[in-house]
Design an enzyme around this catalytic site. Structure first.
Site, PDB file in Angstrom:
ATOM      1  N   LYS A  34       0.788  -1.128   0.068  1.00  0.00           N
ATOM      2  CA  LYS A  34      -0.129   0.112   0.078  1.00  0.00           C
ATOM      3  C   LYS A  34       0.984   1.340  -0.150  1.00  0.00           C
ATOM      4  O   LYS A  34       1.892   1.200   0.263  1.00  0.00           O
ATOM      5  CB  LYS A  34      -0.747  -0.078   1.117  1.00  0.00           C
ATOM      6  CG  LYS A  34      -0.122  -0.021   2.696  1.00  0.00           C
ATOM      7  CD  LYS A  34      -1.130  -0.273   3.592  1.00  0.00           C
ATOM      8  CE  LYS A  34      -0.274  -0.410   5.050  1.00  0.00           C
ATOM      9  NZ  LYS A  34      -1.119  -0.823   6.268  1.00  0.00           N
ATOM     10  N   TYR A 255      17.855  28.786   9.169  1.00  0.00           N
ATOM     11  CA  TYR A 255      16.584  29.432   9.304  1.00  0.00           C
ATOM     12  C   TYR A 255      16.501  29.392  11.196  1.00  0.00           C
ATOM     13  O   TYR A 255      16.561  28.449  11.629  1.00  0.00           O
ATOM     14  CB  TYR A 255      15.122  28.667   8.892  1.00  0.00           C
ATOM     15  CG  TYR A 255      15.135  29.046   7.352  1.00  0.00           C
ATOM     16  CD1 TYR A 255      15.070  30.352   6.954  1.00  0.00           C
ATOM     17  CD2 TYR A 255      15.213  27.961   6.433  1.00  0.00           C
ATOM     18  CE1 TYR A 255      14.668  30.438   5.727  1.00  0.00           C
ATOM     19  CE2 TYR A 255      15.009  28.017   5.245  1.00  0.00           C
ATOM     20  CZ  TYR A 255      14.794  29.493   4.763  1.00  0.00           C
ATOM     21  OH  TYR A 255      14.585  29.542   3.325  1.00  0.00           O
TER      22      TYR A 255
HETATM   23  C1  LIG Z   1      -0.376  -1.995   6.801  1.00  0.00           C
HETATM   24  C2  LIG Z   1      -1.078  -3.299   7.103  1.00  0.00           C
HETATM   25  C3  LIG Z   1      -0.206  -4.566   7.440  1.00  0.00           C
HETATM   26  C4  LIG Z   1       1.260  -4.492   7.179  1.00  0.00           C
HETATM   27  O1  LIG Z   1       1.887  -3.932   8.459  1.00  0.00           O
HETATM   28  P1  LIG Z   1       3.542  -3.869   8.550  1.00  0.00           P
HETATM   29  O2  LIG Z   1       3.724  -3.264  10.008  1.00  0.00           O
HETATM   30  O3  LIG Z   1       4.017  -2.641   7.623  1.00  0.00           O
HETATM   31  O4  LIG Z   1       4.232  -5.041   8.207  1.00  0.00           O
HETATM   32  C5  LIG Z   1      -0.828  -5.534   7.660  1.00  0.00           C
HETATM   33  N1  LIG Z   1      -2.264  -5.513   7.940  1.00  0.00           N
HETATM   34  C6  LIG Z   1      -2.884  -4.788   7.698  1.00  0.00           C
HETATM   35  C7  LIG Z   1      -4.347  -4.862   7.912  1.00  0.00           C
HETATM   36  C8  LIG Z   1      -2.300  -3.458   7.381  1.00  0.00           C
HETATM   37  O5  LIG Z   1      -3.233  -2.251   7.226  1.00  0.00           O
END
Ligand SMILES: *Cc1c(COP(=O)(O)O)cnc(C)c1O
Length: 360
Positions: A34, A255
Site C-alpha cells: 500500500k 533558518y
Molecule cells: C499495513 C498493514 C499491514 C502491514 O503492516 P506492517 O507493520 O507494515 O508489516 C498488515 N495488515 C494490515 C491490515 C495493514 O493495514
C-alpha cells in the site's frame, strides 16, 4: 541536476521476503504494498514480488487498479474493503479480494449484481478499535458471508495488532487469545501477523502472514531483535555536498539560527531537504553519512537543503556523496531524531526524488 536519488535494491527486497517466509514456513504470504509500496514505488515493488508471494495487499481500489494496469496478475486484497457499493463490480472484474469489516460493506456485497463472485476476508476487532466487526458479531458475519452468492473461495478471518512492535506490552498476547477464542468455532483460514507480529510473536502466524514494513528491510522494533538482523534495507537515500564554509565561534546556521558554532567549524551544505522527503523535524545531531562517515546535522532542515558539521572529517569536497539513510544508517534511526518512525520517512518520499533501481 541535483544528485538526489532513492536507490532501490530489489535483491534486498526478495531476500527480506524469503526471510519473512522462513519465519512462518507453514503460512501463506500476503505482501503489503500500500501507499506506493511504502514510498518505494508500488508497481515496481509489486512486479518484483509477484512471483514470490501468494497475494498482495493495498489500502484501496485505486492502488489495486494501478497494479492491474501495470500487468500485475496475482490476487490483491483491499485492506479497507470498498468505500462505496459501485466499487464491487470493478473488484469482481479485476479479480480483487475485498475486506469486509462492517455492516455496510456486507450489505453492499449481498445486494450487488456482479458478473463474478468475489473472494472476501472478514476482519474482526480484537483491540485495535479502528476497523473490524465486534467479537460477538463475528459468527453472524461469517455465516452470512458463507451463504452469500456474491462470495467465492476461502473465507479468511483476520485481525490487526495495535502494539506488536512493543515486545514488552501484553496487548498482543491478549489480542491473540481473543482471536483464538473468536475463531475457535469458525471454519476457514486465519490471519493476524503484520511485520512485528511475524518477527516477534510466533503465536500470531496462523495461516496467512501480512508483512509490509519488514519487506523494505527495516525493523519495526525500537530494540534489537534476533529476527531482524537478517533484514537488508531496500532504499538508500543519497545526495551530495554542494557547498562548504568555515564558521567562527558564535556564528549560527540556517533558518531561525537553531545551531551556533562553539568552535571554529566547517559546515557542508547537502542538496536535500523536506521537499525531497528528508524530515523537517530532524534535530541537531541527526546522523548523516558523508563518504561513509557519520557527521551531525546542524541547523534547521530547509525545503531543498540541509547543513552538517564536517569539522571532524579530514577530507570533504564539493560533490562528495551524502547518504541520508540506507544499510549503514537505518531510516528508523533517523526517524528517532525526527519524532516519527521509519515507516513515515519512506512512505512520504515525494515524486521529486527519483527512484533508481540498482539491483533489478
Ligand atoms: C499495513 C498493514 C499491514 C502491514 O503492516 P506492517 O507493520 O507494515 O508489516 C498488515 N495488515 C494490515 C491490515 C495493514 O493495514
Amino acid at each position: 541536476m541535483r544528485a538526489n536519488q532513492a536507490r532501490l535494491d530489489f535483491d534486498a527486497l526478495r531476500h527480506n521476503l524469503a526471510h519473512a517466509r522462513s519465519l512462518a514456513p507453514g503460512a501463506r504470504t500476503m505482501c503489503v504494498v500500500k501507499a506506493n509500496g511504502y514510498g518505494h514505488g508500488g508497481l515496481a515493488i509489486a512486479q518484483a514480488l509477484e512471483a514470490h508471494t501468494d497475494a498482495l495487499a493495498v489500502a484501496c481500489i485505486e492502488e489495486a487498479l494501478e497494479l492491474r494496469e501495470g500487468g500485475v496478475r496475482c490476487p490483491i486484497l483491499l485492506l479497507e474493503g470498498v468505500f462505496a457499493a459501485d466499487e464491487l463490480p470493478l473488484a469482481a472484474e479485476h479479480n480483487l479480494w475485498v475486506m469486509i469489516d462492517n455492516h455496510k460493506q456486507l450489505q453492499w456485497l449481498e445486494q450487488a449484481q456482479l458478473a463474478a463472485p468475489i473472494t472476501c476476508w472478514l476482519k474482526v476487532d480484537t483491540g485495535m478499535h479502528r476497523l473490524g466487526v465486534q467479537p460477538e458479531e463475528a459468527e453472524a458475519f461469517h455465516s452470512r458471508l458463507m451463504a452469500c452468492a456474491n462470495r467465492t473461495g476461502e473465507l479468511v478471518t483476520c485481525t490487526h495488532f495495535a502494539s506488536a512492535d512493543d515486545l514488552s506490552s501484553d496487548q498482543t498476547a491478549r489480542q491473540i487469545e481473543l482471536f483464538n477464542a473468536i475463531t475457535a468455532s469458525l471454519p476457514g483460514p486465519r490471519s493476524a501477523a503484520n511485520s512485528p507480529g511475524l518477527l516477534g510473536w510466533p503465536d500470531s502466524h496462523f495461516d496467512w502472514i501480512r508483512p509490509g514494513y519488514m519487506l523494505y528491510g527495516n525493523s519495526p522494533f525500537a530494540q534489537a531483535h534476533a529476527n531482524t538482523e537478517a533484514l537488508r534495507p531496500v532504499m538508500t537515500l543519497t545526495s551530495a555536498v554542494i557547498s562548504l564554509r568555515d564558521l567562527a565561534p558564535g556564528d549560527s546556521v540556517g533558518y531561525a539560527a537553531t545551531w551556533t558554532a562553539e568552535r571554529p567549524s566547517r559546515i557542508a551544505t547537502i542538496s536535500i531537504g523536506y521537499g525531497d522527503g528528508y524530515p523537517r523535524l530532524a534535530n541537531n545531531g541527526t546522523p548523516v553519512l558523508i563518504n561513509g562517515q557519520r557527521v551531525p546535522l546542524v541547523g534547521r532542515v530547509s525545503m531543498d537543503m540541509i547543513t552538517v558539521d564536517v569539522t571532524d572529517l579530514s577530507e570533504v569536497a564539493i560533490g562528495d556523496e551524502a547518504i541520508l539513510w540506507g544499510p549503514q544508517l537505518t531510516a528508523g534511526e533517523v526517524a528517532g531524531h525526527a519524532q516519527t518512525i521509519g515507516y513515515e520517512l519512506t512512505t512520504r518520499m515525494p515524486a521529486r526524488t527519483p527512484r533508481v533501481i540498482t539491483a533489478p
